[in-house]
Design a protein around this motif. Structure first.
Motif, PDB file in Angstrom:
ATOM      1  N   VAL A 101       0.872  -1.168   0.000  1.00 36.80           N
ATOM      2  CA  VAL A 101       0.000   0.000   0.000  1.00 36.80           C
ATOM      3  C   VAL A 101       0.909   1.217   0.000  1.00 36.80           C
ATOM      4  O   VAL A 101       1.830   1.326   0.816  1.00 36.80           O
ATOM      5  N   GLY A 149       1.506   5.185   0.477  1.00 34.11           N
ATOM      6  CA  GLY A 149       0.934   6.322   1.201  1.00 34.11           C
ATOM      7  C   GLY A 149       1.545   7.603   0.677  1.00 34.11           C
ATOM      8  O   GLY A 149       2.765   7.754   0.639  1.00 34.11           O
ATOM      9  N   LEU A 153       2.756   8.289   8.726  1.00 36.97           N
ATOM     10  CA  LEU A 153       2.155   7.258   7.857  1.00 36.97           C
ATOM     11  C   LEU A 153       2.839   5.910   8.078  1.00 36.97           C
ATOM     12  O   LEU A 153       2.177   4.858   8.136  1.00 36.97           O
ATOM     13  N   CYS A 175       0.982   2.485   9.516  1.00 35.67           N
ATOM     14  CA  CYS A 175       1.008   1.192   8.792  1.00 35.67           C
ATOM     15  C   CYS A 175       1.522   0.082   9.703  1.00 35.67           C
ATOM     16  O   CYS A 175       1.013  -1.044   9.681  1.00 35.67           O
ATOM     17  N   ALA A 178      -4.476   0.528   4.285  1.00 35.82           N
ATOM     18  CA  ALA A 178      -4.864   1.684   3.459  1.00 35.82           C
ATOM     19  C   ALA A 178      -5.693   2.660   4.291  1.00 35.82           C
ATOM     20  O   ALA A 178      -5.513   3.883   4.210  1.00 35.82           O
ATOM     21  N   ILE A 218      -3.576   4.672   6.672  1.00 28.45           N
ATOM     22  CA  ILE A 218      -2.884   5.785   5.993  1.00 28.45           C
ATOM     23  C   ILE A 218      -3.833   6.978   5.858  1.00 28.45           C
ATOM     24  O   ILE A 218      -3.473   8.120   6.150  1.00 28.45           O
ATOM     25  N   LYS A 277      -2.951   9.920   1.457  1.00 29.91           N
ATOM     26  CA  LYS A 277      -3.760   9.253   0.429  1.00 29.91           C
ATOM     27  C   LYS A 277      -3.181   7.869   0.244  1.00 29.91           C
ATOM     28  O   LYS A 277      -1.948   7.708   0.291  1.00 29.91           O
ATOM     29  N   SER A 278      -4.034   6.875   0.013  1.00 28.28           N
ATOM     30  CA  SER A 278      -3.484   5.519  -0.101  1.00 28.28           C
ATOM     31  C   SER A 278      -3.809   4.892  -1.445  1.00 28.28           C
ATOM     32  O   SER A 278      -4.837   5.209  -2.062  1.00 28.28           O
ATOM     33  N   TYR A 279      -2.910   4.023  -1.886  1.00 28.35           N
ATOM     34  CA  TYR A 279      -3.087   3.305  -3.146  1.00 28.35           C
ATOM     35  C   TYR A 279      -2.683   1.850  -2.909  1.00 28.35           C
ATOM     36  O   TYR A 279      -1.529   1.585  -2.543  1.00 28.35           O
TER      37      TYR A 279
END
Ligand code: MEV
Length: 327
Positions: free
Chosen positions: A189, A191, A268, A272, A304, A307, A313-315
């Protein structure tokens, strides 16, 4: 119609260290930049990319353009012009104009994922497929490196190119040499802190520390080198727990010893870890930009959310994926 794509990248370790002759581990991220190219009947080069100015110029105007270093700090479009100019300087004028569309999954705000490298690699491959003088991928590193230096300052190692082109995991050095560590895919993930980070500022920052206190920096570099070897064995054995532990240690070294973290990055990373990621670290130049957490599918949503709750923002994505390809 020609269609290509190239990935973004993450450092598992060795960012900054590599600038001093050591190695780094870099991997492809499944966030891609897509480039399509269609021949035109006239001599115009037209490039569209959402969020950027449109290029609409004669081949000759791009071929004869002169750039200065500030032209590249704005965005990828002058880099694209410069890439095309260099291609023509080496191999002659394109036989006709073309229309190009470039779209990237890497958000503009999300620094540290090699957005510009993936942009340049996808465009270079499209040019190579279009040109009467195709360039083998083995040569991309030295061809694209000057552009990487224009984007990130004169000392950029440019090793992100290797990862965007070949995908998977690589142990790399700044002379462009690479050792493939295979293509196991791991869940991560990303951040995004939203904090601006500029490699052309963080590299001189580390250098000024190194110049003042070489001995302690060399000790730090030695530990980074050892961690890299441990990470290599973890990648080869697909030992995600061990890899996560070394990723954590790597972050601490970048934060405490090299001073390239940022409070937001640390928040962040901590979030996590609390959400039970295997490990988390900043990636790239630091002092802002992105971090990533190594996760498994079961806890990726939780990480996610952690974060986002911590203000990033998370991906959710994967690392170790295929690199440059024709779509
Ligand atoms: C930046 O993406 C990585 C650094 O190691 C600089 C470089 O390798 O050019 C900090």
């Amino acid at each position: 119609m020609i269609k290509t794509s190239a990935t973004g990248n993450l450092f598992l370790g060795g960012e900054h260290r590599i600038v001093y002759g050591g190695s780094a581990i870099i991997t492809s991220v499944d966030m891609r930049t897509y480039c399509s190219l269609e021949e035109r009947k006239d001599d115009r080069i037209v490039v569209f990319s959402k969020g950027y100015e449109k290029i609409d110029e004669k081949i000759e105007d791009i071929a004869s353009r002169q750039f200065n270093i500030d032209d590249f700090k704005k965005d990828e479009m002058n880099l694209t012009r410069s890439l095309m100019k260099r291609y023509m300087d080496s191999f002659g004028r394109f036989r006709s104009g073309f229309e190009m569309q470039v779209e990237t999954e890497i958000p503009k705000t999300c620094k540290g994922l090699s957005r510009s490298t993936s942009f340049l690699c996808s465009v270079y491959k499209a040019l190579s497929l279009f040109s009467d003088f195709p360039v083998p991928e083995e040569k991309y590193f030295f061809r694209i490196l000057p552009l990487q230096r224009e984007a990130h300052g004169g000392t950029a190692s440019g090793v992100e190119i290797i990862s965007s082109v070949f995908g998977g995991f690589h142990k790399v050095r700044s002379d462009g040499s690479r050792e493939s560590l295979g293509k196991p895919e791991f869940n991560v993930v990303i951040g995004d802190t939203g904090v601006e980070s500029k490699t052309y500022e963080t590299v001189p920052y580390v250098r000024s520390g190194w110049e003042k206190s070489r001995e302690s920096y060399e000790r730090t570099f030695k530990r980074i080198d050892d961690i890299i070897e441990e990470e290599i064995s973890a990648i080869r054995n697909k030992d995600i727990v061990k890899l996560g532990g070394f990723i954590d240690e790597n972050h601490e070294i970048l934060a405490r010893d090299l001073g390239v973290s940022h409070p937001k990055l640390n928040e962040l990373v901590d979030a996590c870890r609390k959400a039970r990621a295997y490990g988390a670290k900043l990636t790239g130049g630091g002092k802002g930009g992105a971090m990533f957490a190594l996760v498994d599918e079961k806890n990726q949503n939780k990480v996610a959310k952690a974060i986002v709750d911590a203000g990033g923002k998370s991906y959710i994505t994967k690392i170790g994926v295929e690199g440059l390809r024709e779509e």
